[in-house]
Design a protein around this motif. Structure first.
Motif, PDB file in Angstrom:
ATOM      1  N   GLU A 203     -34.509  36.982 -12.914  1.00  0.00           N
ATOM      2  CA  GLU A 203     -35.531  38.362 -13.907  1.00  0.00           C
ATOM      3  C   GLU A 203     -34.673  38.902 -14.889  1.00  0.00           C
ATOM      4  O   GLU A 203     -34.850  39.664 -16.068  1.00  0.00           O
ATOM      5  CB  GLU A 203     -35.765  39.250 -13.117  1.00  0.00           C
ATOM      6  CG  GLU A 203     -36.396  40.269 -13.164  1.00  0.00           C
ATOM      7  CD  GLU A 203     -37.426  40.179 -13.744  1.00  0.00           C
ATOM      8  OE1 GLU A 203     -37.783  41.529 -14.425  1.00  0.00           O
ATOM      9  OE2 GLU A 203     -38.329  39.426 -13.328  1.00  0.00           O
ATOM     10  N   ILE A 204     -33.303  39.049 -14.348  1.00  0.00           N
ATOM     11  CA  ILE A 204     -32.157  39.447 -15.687  1.00  0.00           C
ATOM     12  C   ILE A 204     -32.591  38.321 -16.730  1.00  0.00           C
ATOM     13  O   ILE A 204     -31.901  39.180 -17.856  1.00  0.00           O
ATOM     14  CB  ILE A 204     -30.856  39.865 -14.709  1.00  0.00           C
ATOM     15  CG1 ILE A 204     -30.656  40.352 -13.570  1.00  0.00           C
ATOM     16  CG2 ILE A 204     -28.928  39.319 -15.937  1.00  0.00           C
ATOM     17  CD1 ILE A 204     -29.190  40.388 -13.094  1.00  0.00           C
ATOM     18  N   ASN A 205     -31.974  37.381 -16.593  1.00  0.00           N
ATOM     19  CA  ASN A 205     -32.289  36.944 -17.970  1.00  0.00           C
ATOM     20  C   ASN A 205     -33.013  37.340 -18.983  1.00  0.00           C
ATOM     21  O   ASN A 205     -33.587  37.248 -19.870  1.00  0.00           O
ATOM     22  CB  ASN A 205     -32.546  35.369 -17.693  1.00  0.00           C
ATOM     23  CG  ASN A 205     -31.401  34.734 -17.344  1.00  0.00           C
ATOM     24  OD1 ASN A 205     -29.514  34.943 -17.745  1.00  0.00           O
ATOM     25  ND2 ASN A 205     -30.759  33.429 -16.738  1.00  0.00           N
ATOM     26  N   LYS A 206     -34.578  37.273 -18.076  1.00  0.00           N
ATOM     27  CA  LYS A 206     -36.056  37.661 -18.590  1.00  0.00           C
ATOM     28  C   LYS A 206     -35.566  39.066 -19.425  1.00  0.00           C
ATOM     29  O   LYS A 206     -35.847  39.445 -20.582  1.00  0.00           O
ATOM     30  CB  LYS A 206     -37.024  37.144 -18.353  1.00  0.00           C
ATOM     31  CG  LYS A 206     -37.699  37.099 -17.300  1.00  0.00           C
ATOM     32  CD  LYS A 206     -38.790  37.156 -17.011  1.00  0.00           C
ATOM     33  CE  LYS A 206     -39.503  34.910 -16.352  1.00  0.00           C
ATOM     34  NZ  LYS A 206     -40.310  35.434 -15.090  1.00  0.00           N
ATOM     35  N   LEU A 207     -35.046  40.342 -18.983  1.00  0.00           N
ATOM     36  CA  LEU A 207     -34.236  41.002 -19.272  1.00  0.00           C
ATOM     37  C   LEU A 207     -33.623  41.704 -20.496  1.00  0.00           C
ATOM     38  O   LEU A 207     -33.331  41.992 -21.524  1.00  0.00           O
ATOM     39  CB  LEU A 207     -33.817  42.200 -18.441  1.00  0.00           C
ATOM     40  CG  LEU A 207     -34.664  42.627 -17.243  1.00  0.00           C
ATOM     41  CD1 LEU A 207     -33.975  43.422 -15.686  1.00  0.00           C
ATOM     42  CD2 LEU A 207     -36.109  43.200 -18.007  1.00  0.00           C
ATOM     43  N   LYS A 208     -32.114  40.381 -20.479  1.00  0.00           N
ATOM     44  CA  LYS A 208     -31.602  40.016 -21.493  1.00  0.00           C
ATOM     45  C   LYS A 208     -31.924  40.015 -22.933  1.00  0.00           C
ATOM     46  O   LYS A 208     -31.795  40.762 -23.681  1.00  0.00           O
ATOM     47  CB  LYS A 208     -30.336  39.307 -20.700  1.00  0.00           C
ATOM     48  CG  LYS A 208     -29.035  39.397 -20.347  1.00  0.00           C
ATOM     49  CD  LYS A 208     -28.060  38.516 -19.758  1.00  0.00           C
ATOM     50  CE  LYS A 208     -27.065  39.251 -19.211  1.00  0.00           C
ATOM     51  NZ  LYS A 208     -26.265  38.004 -18.715  1.00  0.00           N
ATOM     52  N   GLN A 209     -33.174  38.865 -22.806  1.00  0.00           N
ATOM     53  CA  GLN A 209     -33.694  38.385 -24.078  1.00  0.00           C
ATOM     54  C   GLN A 209     -34.858  39.964 -24.454  1.00  0.00           C
ATOM     55  O   GLN A 209     -34.656  39.694 -25.583  1.00  0.00           O
ATOM     56  CB  GLN A 209     -34.445  37.252 -23.521  1.00  0.00           C
ATOM     57  CG  GLN A 209     -33.899  35.785 -22.751  1.00  0.00           C
ATOM     58  CD  GLN A 209     -34.740  34.815 -22.713  1.00  0.00           C
ATOM     59  OE1 GLN A 209     -36.090  34.882 -22.324  1.00  0.00           O
ATOM     60  NE2 GLN A 209     -34.337  33.530 -21.915  1.00  0.00           N
ATOM     61  N   SER A 210     -34.980  40.167 -23.390  1.00  0.00           N
ATOM     62  CA  SER A 210     -36.219  41.276 -24.174  1.00  0.00           C
ATOM     63  C   SER A 210     -35.425  42.496 -24.704  1.00  0.00           C
ATOM     64  O   SER A 210     -35.897  42.780 -25.527  1.00  0.00           O
ATOM     65  CB  SER A 210     -36.843  41.819 -23.081  1.00  0.00           C
ATOM     66  OG  SER A 210     -37.779  43.386 -23.094  1.00  0.00           O
ATOM     67  N   SER A 211     -33.976  42.199 -24.403  1.00  0.00           N
ATOM     68  CA  SER A 211     -33.180  43.902 -24.837  1.00  0.00           C
ATOM     69  C   SER A 211     -32.777  43.513 -26.185  1.00  0.00           C
ATOM     70  O   SER A 211     -32.524  43.727 -26.691  1.00  0.00           O
ATOM     71  CB  SER A 211     -32.083  43.677 -23.573  1.00  0.00           C
ATOM     72  OG  SER A 211     -32.977  44.456 -22.272  1.00  0.00           O
ATOM     73  N   ALA A 212     -32.680  42.063 -26.043  1.00  0.00           N
ATOM     74  CA  ALA A 212     -31.957  41.052 -27.183  1.00  0.00           C
ATOM     75  C   ALA A 212     -33.174  41.564 -28.515  1.00  0.00           C
ATOM     76  O   ALA A 212     -32.831  41.522 -29.785  1.00  0.00           O
ATOM     77  CB  ALA A 212     -31.413  39.905 -27.410  1.00  0.00           C
ATOM     78  N   LYS A 213     -34.471  40.959 -28.078  1.00  0.00           N
ATOM     79  CA  LYS A 213     -35.658  41.066 -29.045  1.00  0.00           C
ATOM     80  C   LYS A 213     -35.901  43.144 -29.648  1.00  0.00           C
ATOM     81  O   LYS A 213     -35.940  43.169 -30.861  1.00  0.00           O
ATOM     82  CB  LYS A 213     -37.061  41.026 -28.375  1.00  0.00           C
ATOM     83  CG  LYS A 213     -37.084  39.404 -28.021  1.00  0.00           C
ATOM     84  CD  LYS A 213     -38.354  39.286 -27.142  1.00  0.00           C
ATOM     85  CE  LYS A 213     -38.243  37.303 -26.669  1.00  0.00           C
ATOM     86  NZ  LYS A 213     -39.796  37.509 -26.114  1.00  0.00           N
ATOM     87  N   VAL A 214     -35.246  43.736 -28.877  1.00  0.00           N
ATOM     88  CA  VAL A 214     -35.370  44.687 -28.648  1.00  0.00           C
ATOM     89  C   VAL A 214     -34.256  44.976 -29.572  1.00  0.00           C
ATOM     90  O   VAL A 214     -34.488  45.741 -30.623  1.00  0.00           O
ATOM     91  CB  VAL A 214     -35.307  46.062 -27.256  1.00  0.00           C
ATOM     92  CG1 VAL A 214     -35.200  47.642 -27.808  1.00  0.00           C
ATOM     93  CG2 VAL A 214     -36.674  45.891 -26.929  1.00  0.00           C
TER      94      VAL A 214
END
Length: 242
Positions: A96-107
């Motif tokens: 879940e953290i990795n998904k959030l990091k990827q999402s944050s990176a995209k943002v």
């Protein structure tokens, strides 16, 4: 212990059987021998009983050890199952953290804005003491630019590209400067001249830390003009986080 005791008692019984013949001296010697044998046998019996007692105590300790090991194994099995459950939850959390990091990176990569000075009619800015230009007509803004203050605030560390254009008439100095945290970076400039109007543009890539502010500022005694044709503009976007 019962078998040893039975054997010793049997031997004692044999010792106490009266001989059928012999002299008195032989009898007396036999009595002494019996007494010595009895004493030896009693000593051996006590020794055997002591060893048997030690063996019983050892067996009891071994049984207690086996019970403790059994209990510990059960506890280890329980902890192992609990650890497996924790590991599954940890793996899920990391995912879940990795998904959030990827999402944050995209943002973080989706940082861009573009605006012009006038949102209606014709607008002159300057000369004035409040020299920060506020670009009201926003074409796009995915984060960072405040159309109420004219200031772009970097959301993340990175390299940012900024471009701007200025337009004005010959009655005043025309141009503006790109400012980073109050320090001039690049600018456009044209002094009053005989021609009717002047326009210019400039661009730069700046290294920004999160929270750095970038905005446009008029020259002293400067003036710029804009209308819905978008002559005086300010744009920027994140090239990549760094």
């Amino acid at each position: 212990m019962a078998i040893w005791a039975l054997r010793l008692l049997t031997l004692l019984g044999l010792l106490f059987v009266e001989p059928g013949f012999g002299q008195r001296g032989d009898t007396e010697g036999s009595e002494r021998l019996k007494a010595e044998l009895i004493k030896n046998l009693e000593d051996k019996l006590r020794y055997v009983e002591k060893r048997q007692s030690d063996a019983d105590a050892l067996e009891a300790r071994l049984n207690a050890t086996v019970d403790e090991l059994t209990r510990q194994k059960a506890e280890v099995d329980r902890l192992s199952k609990e650890n497996q459950g924790l590991q599954k939850r940890l793996n899920a959390t990391e995912e879940e953290i990795n998904k959030l990091k990827q999402s944050s990176a995209k943002v973080a990569h989706q940082i861009a804005f573009s605006a012009s000075l006038a949102d209606s009619g014709e607008t002159y800015r300057g000369p004035c003491t409040e020299k920060t230009l506020v670009f009201k007509r926003v074409f796009s803004n995915t984060g960072g630019y405040d159309q109420n203050t004219g200031i772009f605030t970097a959301p993340v560390n990175g390299l940012y590209y900024f471009s701007f254009s200025t337009y004005g008439y010959n009655s005043h100095v025309m141009g503006a400067a790109l400012m980073k945290n109050g320090i001039r970076q690049i600018s456009t400039y044209d002094s009053p001249s005989a021609d009717g109007s002047d326009s210019s543009s400039n661009a730069a890539v700046l290294q920004l830390a999160a929270g750095d502010e970038v905005y446009m500022e008029l020259w002293d005694d400067g003036r710029v003009f804009d209308n819905l044709n978008g002559h005086t503009t300010f744009s920027g976007f994140l090239v990549f986080p760094a």
